[in-house]
Design a protein around this motif. Structure first.
Motif, PDB file in Angstrom:
ATOM      1  N   VAL A   1       0.838  -1.203   0.000  1.00 36.69           N
ATOM      2  CA  VAL A   1       0.000   0.000   0.000  1.00 36.69           C
ATOM      3  C   VAL A   1       0.871   1.250   0.000  1.00 36.69           C
ATOM      4  O   VAL A   1       0.660   2.173  -0.794  1.00 36.69           O
ATOM      5  CB  VAL A   1      -0.961  -0.001   1.216  1.00 36.69           C
ATOM      6  N   GLU A   2       1.864   1.290   0.888  1.00 37.42           N
ATOM      7  CA  GLU A   2       2.743   2.466   0.983  1.00 37.42           C
ATOM      8  C   GLU A   2       3.585   2.640  -0.275  1.00 37.42           C
ATOM      9  O   GLU A   2       3.792   3.756  -0.742  1.00 37.42           O
ATOM     10  CB  GLU A   2       3.653   2.380   2.214  1.00 37.42           C
ATOM     11  N   ALA A   3       4.075   1.538  -0.834  1.00 36.23           N
ATOM     12  CA  ALA A   3       4.882   1.618  -2.057  1.00 36.23           C
ATOM     13  C   ALA A   3       4.041   2.185  -3.206  1.00 36.23           C
ATOM     14  O   ALA A   3       4.514   3.032  -3.970  1.00 36.23           O
ATOM     15  CB  ALA A   3       5.439   0.247  -2.414  1.00 36.23           C
ATOM     16  N   ALA A   4       2.804   1.748  -3.304  1.00 36.66           N
ATOM     17  CA  ALA A   4       1.912   2.262  -4.348  1.00 36.66           C
ATOM     18  C   ALA A   4       1.587   3.733  -4.089  1.00 36.66           C
ATOM     19  O   ALA A   4       1.614   4.557  -5.009  1.00 36.66           O
ATOM     20  CB  ALA A   4       0.632   1.434  -4.403  1.00 36.66           C
ATOM     21  N   ARG A   5       1.301   4.071  -2.840  1.00 33.48           N
ATOM     22  CA  ARG A   5       0.946   5.453  -2.486  1.00 33.48           C
ATOM     23  C   ARG A   5       2.091   6.418  -2.774  1.00 33.48           C
ATOM     24  O   ARG A   5       1.882   7.534  -3.227  1.00 33.48           O
ATOM     25  CB  ARG A   5       0.568   5.517  -1.008  1.00 33.48           C
ATOM     26  N   ARG A   6       3.307   5.969  -2.552  1.00 34.28           N
ATOM     27  CA  ARG A   6       4.479   6.828  -2.749  1.00 34.28           C
ATOM     28  C   ARG A   6       5.043   6.764  -4.165  1.00 34.28           C
ATOM     29  O   ARG A   6       6.046   7.398  -4.465  1.00 34.28           O
ATOM     30  CB  ARG A   6       5.570   6.454  -1.748  1.00 34.28           C
ATOM     31  N   GLY A   7       4.420   5.957  -5.025  1.00 37.65           N
ATOM     32  CA  GLY A   7       4.875   5.879  -6.407  1.00 37.65           C
ATOM     33  C   GLY A   7       6.107   5.017  -6.622  1.00 37.65           C
ATOM     34  O   GLY A   7       6.751   5.112  -7.660  1.00 37.65           O
ATOM     35  N   LEU A   8       6.443   4.181  -5.656  1.00 43.33           N
ATOM     36  CA  LEU A   8       7.633   3.342  -5.784  1.00 43.33           C
ATOM     37  C   LEU A   8       7.438   2.219  -6.794  1.00 43.33           C
ATOM     38  O   LEU A   8       8.408   1.652  -7.281  1.00 43.33           O
ATOM     39  CB  LEU A   8       8.017   2.739  -4.424  1.00 43.33           C
ATOM     40  N   LEU A   9       6.194   1.897  -7.119  1.00 39.37           N
ATOM     41  CA  LEU A   9       5.919   0.796  -8.040  1.00 39.37           C
ATOM     42  C   LEU A   9       5.724   1.264  -9.480  1.00 39.37           C
ATOM     43  O   LEU A   9       5.621   0.432 -10.371  1.00 39.37           O
ATOM     44  CB  LEU A   9       4.661   0.043  -7.592  1.00 39.37           C
TER      45      LEU A   9
END
Length: 111
Positions: free
Chosen positions: A96-104
């Protein structure tokens, strides 16, 4: 004012505590959330991004390790490091955090 002491067993813990609480004589202030102490802009390596991509596809740690020619332990360490950077306390929260922060974004685009 009471005095207290802390025993540190991790080499980097002292510098983290100083960043959160300040140096000697500083007034105490509320602790930040885990991910906030590293700043708003989080940078991860290409390897960490690839591991996130593999996690996104549903691969287990042992499958990720085989695909990336790493040990399972190294994969878990990388996952734990990224989770710590974003303040996640589990794999789902990491996603969730990776998606929210644009890491993915780059990982998904490269699929």
């Amino acid at each position: 004012m009471s005095s207290w002491s802390v025993i540190l067993r991790h080499a980097g813990a002292g510098s983290r505590l100083l960043r959160v609480w300040g140096g000697p004589g500083d007034a105490a202030r509320p602790a930040k959330k885990r991910g906030e102490m590293y700043g708003a802009s989080i940078k991860i390596t290409d390897l960490q991004r690839r591991i996130l991509q593999e996690m996104l596809s549903g691969a287990t740690d042992d499958v990720i390790a085989r695909r990336l020619y790493m040990s399972e332990r190294a994969v878990r360490q990388q996952i734990a490091h990224v989770a710590d950077l974003v303040g996640a306390r589990g794999r789902f929260a990491l996603g969730v955090e990776a998606a929210r922060r644009g890491l993915l974004e780059r990982a998904v685009a490269g699929r």
